[in-house]
Motif scaffolding. Structure first.
Motif, PDB file in Angstrom:
ATOM      1  N   GLY A  16       0.784  -1.228   0.000  1.00 26.84           N
ATOM      2  CA  GLY A  16       0.000   0.000   0.000  1.00 26.84           C
ATOM      3  C   GLY A  16       0.810   1.268   0.000  1.00 26.84           C
ATOM      4  O   GLY A  16       0.256   2.370   0.076  1.00 26.84           O
ATOM      5  N   GLY A  17       2.145   1.156  -0.099  1.00 28.61           N
ATOM      6  CA  GLY A  17       2.986   2.348  -0.142  1.00 28.61           C
ATOM      7  C   GLY A  17       3.773   2.551   1.143  1.00 28.61           C
ATOM      8  O   GLY A  17       3.553   1.870   2.148  1.00 28.61           O
ATOM      9  N   VAL A  18       4.691   3.513   1.097  1.00 25.66           N
ATOM     10  CA  VAL A  18       5.558   3.759   2.245  1.00 25.66           C
ATOM     11  C   VAL A  18       5.848   5.243   2.367  1.00 25.66           C
ATOM     12  O   VAL A  18       5.916   5.970   1.374  1.00 25.66           O
ATOM     13  CB  VAL A  18       6.882   2.956   2.113  1.00 25.66           C
ATOM     14  N   SER A  19       5.991   5.688   3.601  1.00 27.44           N
ATOM     15  CA  SER A  19       6.334   7.084   3.861  1.00 27.44           C
ATOM     16  C   SER A  19       7.322   7.145   5.017  1.00 27.44           C
ATOM     17  O   SER A  19       7.521   6.160   5.743  1.00 27.44           O
ATOM     18  CB  SER A  19       5.084   7.911   4.194  1.00 27.44           C
ATOM     19  N   PHE A  20       7.947   8.306   5.175  1.00 25.53           N
ATOM     20  CA  PHE A  20       8.834   8.559   6.303  1.00 25.53           C
ATOM     21  C   PHE A  20       8.301   9.774   7.049  1.00 25.53           C
ATOM     22  O   PHE A  20       8.219  10.866   6.494  1.00 25.53           O
ATOM     23  CB  PHE A  20      10.268   8.812   5.817  1.00 25.53           C
ATOM     24  N   LEU A  21       7.901   9.565   8.312  1.00 23.59           N
ATOM     25  CA  LEU A  21       7.364  10.638   9.135  1.00 23.59           C
ATOM     26  C   LEU A  21       8.284  10.912  10.321  1.00 23.59           C
ATOM     27  O   LEU A  21       9.097  10.065  10.705  1.00 23.59           O
ATOM     28  CB  LEU A  21       5.962  10.282   9.636  1.00 23.59           C
ATOM     29  N   ASP A  22       8.113  12.073  10.905  1.00 23.14           N
ATOM     30  CA  ASP A  22       8.934  12.481  12.040  1.00 23.14           C
ATOM     31  C   ASP A  22       8.756  11.517  13.212  1.00 23.14           C
ATOM     32  O   ASP A  22       7.628  11.257  13.647  1.00 23.14           O
ATOM     33  CB  ASP A  22       8.550  13.898  12.468  1.00 23.14           C
ATOM     34  N   GLY A  23       9.862  10.996  13.712  1.00 20.75           N
ATOM     35  CA  GLY A  23       9.798  10.047  14.810  1.00 20.75           C
ATOM     36  C   GLY A  23       9.213  10.643  16.073  1.00 20.75           C
ATOM     37  O   GLY A  23       8.461   9.981  16.795  1.00 20.75           O
ATOM     38  N   GLY A  24       9.532  11.896  16.347  1.00 20.76           N
ATOM     39  CA  GLY A  24       8.984  12.541  17.531  1.00 20.76           C
ATOM     40  C   GLY A  24       7.476  12.632  17.485  1.00 20.76           C
ATOM     41  O   GLY A  24       6.796  12.409  18.503  1.00 20.76           O
ATOM     42  N   ALA A  25       6.916  12.932  16.309  1.00 21.30           N
ATOM     43  CA  ALA A  25       5.464  12.996  16.175  1.00 21.30           C
ATOM     44  C   ALA A  25       4.833  11.625  16.379  1.00 21.30           C
ATOM     45  O   ALA A  25       3.755  11.498  16.974  1.00 21.30           O
ATOM     46  CB  ALA A  25       5.086  13.554  14.813  1.00 21.30           C
ATOM     47  N   ILE A  47      11.086   8.113  10.626  1.00 22.46           N
ATOM     48  CA  ILE A  47      10.981   6.661  10.702  1.00 22.46           C
ATOM     49  C   ILE A  47      10.170   6.144   9.524  1.00 22.46           C
ATOM     50  O   ILE A  47       9.283   6.821   9.005  1.00 22.46           O
ATOM     51  CB  ILE A  47      10.352   6.187  12.030  1.00 22.46           C
ATOM     52  N   GLU A  48      10.506   4.939   9.089  1.00 22.14           N
ATOM     53  CA  GLU A  48       9.824   4.318   7.953  1.00 22.14           C
ATOM     54  C   GLU A  48       8.490   3.735   8.397  1.00 22.14           C
ATOM     55  O   GLU A  48       8.416   2.987   9.378  1.00 22.14           O
ATOM     56  CB  GLU A  48      10.701   3.208   7.366  1.00 22.14           C
ATOM     57  N   LEU A  49       7.440   4.065   7.658  1.00 18.38           N
ATOM     58  CA  LEU A  49       6.098   3.578   7.970  1.00 18.38           C
ATOM     59  C   LEU A  49       5.442   3.032   6.711  1.00 18.38           C
ATOM     60  O   LEU A  49       5.376   3.720   5.692  1.00 18.38           O
ATOM     61  CB  LEU A  49       5.238   4.701   8.552  1.00 18.38           C
ATOM     62  N   ARG A  50       4.970   1.816   6.770  1.00 18.55           N
ATOM     63  CA  ARG A  50       4.212   1.226   5.684  1.00 18.55           C
ATOM     64  C   ARG A  50       2.761   1.736   5.737  1.00 18.55           C
ATOM     65  O   ARG A  50       2.334   2.350   6.718  1.00 18.55           O
ATOM     66  CB  ARG A  50       4.213  -0.291   5.793  1.00 18.55           C
ATOM     67  N   ALA A  51       2.032   1.444   4.683  1.00 20.72           N
ATOM     68  CA  ALA A  51       0.576   1.658   4.665  1.00 20.72           C
ATOM     69  C   ALA A  51      -0.019   0.477   3.913  1.00 20.72           C
ATOM     70  O   ALA A  51      -0.658   0.621   2.875  1.00 20.72           O
ATOM     71  CB  ALA A  51       0.213   2.982   4.002  1.00 20.72           C
ATOM     72  N   ASP A  52       0.228  -0.720   4.442  1.00 15.31           N
ATOM     73  CA  ASP A  52      -0.069  -1.955   3.720  1.00 15.31           C
ATOM     74  C   ASP A  52      -1.376  -2.598   4.170  1.00 15.31           C
ATOM     75  O   ASP A  52      -1.477  -3.116   5.292  1.00 15.31           O
ATOM     76  CB  ASP A  52       1.077  -2.955   3.908  1.00 15.31           C
ATOM     77  N   PRO A  53      -2.391  -2.581   3.290  1.00 14.65           N
ATOM     78  CA  PRO A  53      -3.664  -3.228   3.621  1.00 14.65           C
ATOM     79  C   PRO A  53      -3.482  -4.725   3.849  1.00 14.65           C
ATOM     80  O   PRO A  53      -2.545  -5.347   3.333  1.00 14.65           O
ATOM     81  CB  PRO A  53      -4.526  -2.961   2.383  1.00 14.65           C
TER      82      PRO A  53
END
Length: 285
Positions: A16-25, A47-53
C-alpha cells in the motif's frame, strides 16, 4: 507477500505504499533516547512507515483491512510533507493472488485518515474520482464517517472529499461495534481520532487484534506511548491498556498496517513476544 493463518482467517499483506514521518510525532512525549532503541530512524529523525492493507479471507469472503496510500491522490507538496516515497500497488498485489478489486466483499476501515483511506477511490479524470472497490460494503464507525464529511480545523488536512464522495452509497456505519461474520468484529475505541476503531477476530482459542493507530508499530507496545497525532491521547492510553491486557490473556496475534519490520507479533500472558511474522524487505523502486 507475507501471510498468517489464525483459525478460519487467512491474512495476506498487500503493498500500500511507504512514507517517512517524524519520529517525535509518532512517539509523542516519549523521549527519543527511549523510542530510538526500539525503532530505527534516519538522519532527519524520520521513521519508515508502511501503509499496507491486509487481505482477510474468512468463510469464502474477501475482506480488506484499510486501503493504503492510493495513487495520484497527493500533490507534490503533500508527497514531500508526508514523506511518501512509494505509492500503492494493491491491484498488482491482488493480481498475484488471482484476485481483483471487484472480488473484495467488504472494506474494514478503522478510521478514514488519508493514509488509510486514499485507496478507497481512484482517478477517472483530471478532477474526478470513482470507487476502487465497487462491489464492497465499506464499514466504519458513525462518528468517523461524520467527521470525514465535516472535518474540524485540526482534521481538515487528513480527511479528503475525494475519499468519501464517490463511495458514500457503499458505506455502512455502526455505533459501538459490529460483527461482520461470526467472530470478526469492528469495535469503536476513539483515541487516535474520535471515531477510531479496532478489529478483533476470535475463533475458539485463536485470536488476532488489529489495533490500527492505537499501536501502529511493534515499538508502540507500551500502553503509555501515544502518538502526537492522537486527537484524544488519554483515551488511546486507556483503550490500549484494556486491549493489550485482553490480547495477552488470549495469547493473541497483533497485526500491523504501518510497521516496516513486522507484520504481526504474538505475545504471551506477560506481554513477551513468542512468535512473529517479519516483513520481507526489498529495495524501493
Amino acid at each position: 507477500m507475507e501471510q498468517l493463518q489464525v483459525g478460519r482467517a487467512k491474512l495476506t499483506w498487500l503493498n500500500g505504499g511507504v512514507s517517512f514521518l517524524d519520529g517525535g510525532a509518532m512517539f509523542g512525549v516519549v523521549p527519543k533516547a527511549l523510542w530510538a532503541k526500539k525503532y530505527q530512524h534516519n538522519e532527519k529523525n524520520q521513521i519508515e512507515l508502511r501503509a499496507d492493507p491486509i487481505l482477510l479471507q474468512i468463510d469464502g469472503k474477501h475482506f480488506l483491512i484499510e486501503t493504503g496510500q492510493g495513487n495520484d491522490k497527493l500533490t507534490e507538496k503533500q508527497l514531500r510533507n508526508f514523506g511518501v516515497i512509494e505509492q500503492a500497488s494493491i491491484n498488482e498485489s491482488l493480481a498475484k493472488l488471482r484476485l481483483s478489486a471487484d472480488d473484495i466483499d467488504a472494506v474494514l476501515m478503522t478510521h478514514l485518515h488519508y493514509d488509510h483511506a486514499n485507496g478507497l477511490t481512484k482517478k477517472a479524470g483530471e478532477k474526478t474520482y470513482i470507487s476502487q472497490f465497487t462491489n464492497a460494503v465499506i464499514y466504519t464507525s458513525a462518528i468517523e464517517w461524520n467527521e470525514m464529511r465535516n472535518p474540524n480545523i485540526r482534521s481538515v488536512n487528513t480527511y479528503f472529499e475525494s475519499n468519501w464522495q464517490p463511495v458514500e452509497e457503499q458505506v455502512e456505519t455502526f455505533a459501538d461495534e459490529i460483527e461482520i461474520v461470526p467472530g470478526l468484529r469492528l469495535i469503536h475505541t476513539g483515541g487516535h481520532s474520535e471515531g477510531h476503531s479496532i478489529i478483533v477476530f476470535e475463533d475458539g482459542e485463536d485470536c488476532f487484534i488489529h489495533m490500527a493507530d492505537l499501536m501502529p508499530t511493534h515499538a508502540h507496545q507500551n500502553k503509555l506511548w501515544a502518538l502526537a497525532y492522537d486527537d484524544y491521547p488519554v483515551t488511546s492510553v486507556h483503550e490500549k491498556e484494556y486491549w493489550m491486557a485482553y490480547g495477552y490473556r488470549k495469547e493473541a496475534w497483533y497485526t500491523f498496517y504501518h510497521d516496516a519490520y513486522y507484520r504481526a507479533i504474538k505475545f504471551n500472558h506477560a506481554g513477551e513476544k513468542i512468535a512473529e511474522v517479519a516483513r520481507v524487505r526489498y529495495p524501493y523502486k
